[in-house]
Design a protein around this motif. Structure first.
Motif, PDB file in Angstrom:
ATOM      1  N   ALA A 224       0.825  -1.204   0.000  1.00  0.00           N
ATOM      2  CA  ALA A 224       0.000   0.000   0.000  1.00  0.00           C
ATOM      3  C   ALA A 224       0.864   1.261   0.000  1.00  0.00           C
ATOM      4  CB  ALA A 224      -0.925  -0.005   1.211  1.00  0.00           C
ATOM      5  N   ARG A 225       2.053   1.194   0.600  1.00  0.00           N
ATOM      6  CA  ARG A 225       2.930   2.358   0.727  1.00  0.00           C
ATOM      7  C   ARG A 225       3.823   2.534  -0.505  1.00  0.00           C
ATOM      8  NH1 ARG A 225       5.173   0.682   5.044  1.00  0.00           N
ATOM      9  NH2 ARG A 225       3.697   1.662   6.467  1.00  0.00           N
ATOM     10  N   LEU A 226       4.025   1.475  -1.260  1.00  0.00           N
ATOM     11  CA  LEU A 226       5.055   1.457  -2.310  1.00  0.00           C
ATOM     12  C   LEU A 226       4.906   2.589  -3.319  1.00  0.00           C
ATOM     13  CD1 LEU A 226       7.485  -0.035  -3.445  1.00  0.00           C
ATOM     14  CD2 LEU A 226       5.910  -1.510  -4.715  1.00  0.00           C
ATOM     15  N   ALA A 227       3.686   2.874  -3.749  1.00  0.00           N
ATOM     16  CA  ALA A 227       3.485   3.896  -4.789  1.00  0.00           C
ATOM     17  C   ALA A 227       3.923   5.280  -4.340  1.00  0.00           C
ATOM     18  CB  ALA A 227       2.018   3.918  -5.212  1.00  0.00           C
ATOM     19  N   SER A 228       3.969   5.517  -3.040  1.00  0.00           N
ATOM     20  CA  SER A 228       4.340   6.845  -2.534  1.00  0.00           C
ATOM     21  C   SER A 228       5.827   6.958  -2.211  1.00  0.00           C
ATOM     22  CB  SER A 228       3.527   7.175  -1.274  1.00  0.00           C
ATOM     23  OG  SER A 228       3.839   6.280  -0.218  1.00  0.00           O
ATOM     24  N   ARG A 259      14.187  -0.389  -7.924  1.00  0.00           N
ATOM     25  CA  ARG A 259      12.885  -0.961  -7.590  1.00  0.00           C
ATOM     26  C   ARG A 259      12.951  -1.734  -6.269  1.00  0.00           C
ATOM     27  NH1 ARG A 259       8.689  -2.434 -12.242  1.00  0.00           N
ATOM     28  NH2 ARG A 259       6.873  -2.685 -10.885  1.00  0.00           N
ATOM     29  N   THR A 260      14.023  -2.479  -6.090  1.00  0.00           N
ATOM     30  CA  THR A 260      14.196  -3.254  -4.857  1.00  0.00           C
ATOM     31  C   THR A 260      14.391  -2.323  -3.665  1.00  0.00           C
ATOM     32  OG1 THR A 260      15.228  -5.030  -6.145  1.00  0.00           O
ATOM     33  CG2 THR A 260      15.546  -5.077  -3.756  1.00  0.00           C
ATOM     34  N   ALA A 261      15.157  -1.260  -3.858  1.00  0.00           N
ATOM     35  CA  ALA A 261      15.372  -0.285  -2.784  1.00  0.00           C
ATOM     36  C   ALA A 261      14.060   0.353  -2.365  1.00  0.00           C
ATOM     37  CB  ALA A 261      16.364   0.788  -3.243  1.00  0.00           C
ATOM     38  N   ALA A 262      13.201   0.669  -3.322  1.00  0.00           N
ATOM     39  CA  ALA A 262      11.898   1.248  -2.994  1.00  0.00           C
ATOM     40  C   ALA A 262      11.041   0.266  -2.214  1.00  0.00           C
ATOM     41  CB  ALA A 262      11.184   1.678  -4.270  1.00  0.00           C
ATOM     42  N   ALA A 263      11.071  -1.010  -2.622  1.00  0.00           N
ATOM     43  CA  ALA A 263      10.306  -2.034  -1.898  1.00  0.00           C
ATOM     44  C   ALA A 263      10.827  -2.194  -0.474  1.00  0.00           C
ATOM     45  CB  ALA A 263      10.384  -3.364  -2.641  1.00  0.00           C
ATOM     46  N   HIS A 264      12.156  -2.122  -0.309  1.00  0.00           N
ATOM     47  CA  HIS A 264      12.748  -2.248   1.026  1.00  0.00           C
ATOM     48  C   HIS A 264      12.362  -1.068   1.903  1.00  0.00           C
ATOM     49  CE1 HIS A 264      16.038  -2.268   4.066  1.00  0.00           C
ATOM     50  NE2 HIS A 264      15.820  -3.568   4.023  1.00  0.00           N
ATOM     51  N   GLY A 269       8.730   0.914   6.358  1.00  0.00           N
ATOM     52  CA  GLY A 269       7.826   1.982   6.781  1.00  0.00           C
ATOM     53  C   GLY A 269       8.261   3.368   6.391  1.00  0.00           C
ATOM     54  N   ARG A 270       9.165   3.482   5.389  1.00  0.00           N
ATOM     55  CA  ARG A 270       9.662   4.781   4.967  1.00  0.00           C
ATOM     56  C   ARG A 270       9.095   5.159   3.603  1.00  0.00           C
ATOM     57  NH1 ARG A 270      14.547   2.339   6.844  1.00  0.00           N
ATOM     58  NH2 ARG A 270      15.230   2.014   4.692  1.00  0.00           N
ATOM     59  N   ASP A 271       9.024   6.456   3.326  1.00  0.00           N
ATOM     60  CA  ASP A 271       8.516   6.909   2.033  1.00  0.00           C
ATOM     61  C   ASP A 271       9.604   7.513   1.158  1.00  0.00           C
ATOM     62  OD1 ASP A 271       9.002   9.288   3.301  1.00  0.00           O
ATOM     63  OD2 ASP A 271       6.918   9.973   3.323  1.00  0.00           O
TER      64      ASP A 271
END
Length: 293
Positions: A224-228, A259-264, A269-271
């Motif tokens: 849910a957070r990934l897009a932001s 992409r992996t860094a964003a998922a991590h 819990g970070r944006d």
């Protein structure tokens, strides 16, 4: 997945050690668009156990219930894997009829290929294309059909039984090498847990249900957070410099690391992607892409 009175999978949270393996699978569950995880290691290193354990707790990526878990048998034909087109229906209705295959069955879930190095190269290509794009295109005699195919692809292999061609190896988003533990206490705990599970699978799964549920909830929240999540230019530059230093060819590694860094970051819990997230992405995305002289 399990259902009815079926034997429950060994809980994902009960797997001892193998931190890199568990992290790679979790990140893939957050973002299947990473392009798949290749797990390399000898038999008895929890490869299949971890994959099946994760599949039992991951929410479907297209909403509603648990994610489907599809295991691709080595002897499967191309039609069984990707589906087929009934061209006779074209004359009757004006459009071909599509018979879904295993890839379509895995939509919203996880597609698992054991001994992927023994699968026909062209089928591995098709699976990697679909996993990265989220779409499956089937073509027959100049007629094509495109269907949604958003799934997490996991392949396992024992390098002693043969390697993947470098072109296919590069196309897996992440790769993890797993080995047996060299710590005596850890090996004892592995055996203890395995014996407890074999003696009472349902009871053992129940004792780890809360921990497994927590992992599933973390994955769902991260999705849910990934897009932001944003990737600052500073971290994109860091990614580029790391890839140049390693000497990888092309741009796939850069894209996968970002992409992996964003998922991590989303999982933590970070944006905003940080240096730590880039480091994790690089550790999982670069080893199998290092240029071999």
């Amino acid at each position: 997945m399990t259902g009815g009175g079926a034997r429950p999978s060994f809980p994902f949270s009960a797997v001892v050690g193998q931190d890199g393996l568990r992290l790679a699978l979790t990140l893939l569950a957050v973002d299947p668009g990473i392009g798949g995880v290749l797990i390399r290691g000898q038999k008895g290193t929890a490869k299949t156990t971890a994959v099946r354990g994760l599949a039992a707790l991951v929410p479907s990526s297209d909403g509603g219930g648990r994610a489907p878990f599809v295991e691709l048998p080595l002897g499967a034909t191309e039609d069984r894997v990707v589906g087929s087109l009934d061209l006779e229906a074209l004359a009757d209705s004006g459009r071909p009829s599509f018979r879904p295959g295993l890839v379509s069955d895995a939509h919203g879930g996880l597609l698992y290929v054991d001994e992927v190095n023994l699968l026909a190269d062209h089928l591995v290509d098709v699976l990697l294309d679909a996993a990265a794009s989220g779409r499956l295109t089937v073509e027959r005699d100049g007629v094509s059909h495109t269907a949604p195919a958003r799934f997490a692809l996991v392949g396992t292999m024992n390098p002693e039984e043969g390697e993947l061609r470098p072109q296919l190896l590069d196309r897996f988003g992440l790769a993890v090498d797993v080995v047996g533990s060299d710590d005596a206490a850890e090996r004892v705990e592995i055996v203890r847990r395995r014996r407890a599970y074999d003696a009472d699978p349902a009871g053992f799964a129940a004792r780890h249900a809360a921990a497994d549920s927590a992992v599933g909830a973390e994955i769902e929240a991260a999705r849910a957070r990934l897009a932001s999540v944003t990737v600052p230019d500073r971290e994109l530059t860091r990614i580029a410099l790391v890839c140049l230093e390693v000497g990888v060819e092309g741009m796939r590694a850069d894209v996968v690391i970002a992409r992996t860094a964003a998922a991590h970051a989303a999982l933590r819990g970070r944006d905003r992607v940080s240096e730590e997230d880039v480091r994790v992405g690089a550790e999982l995305a670069l080893p199998h892409r290092r240029r071999r002289d």
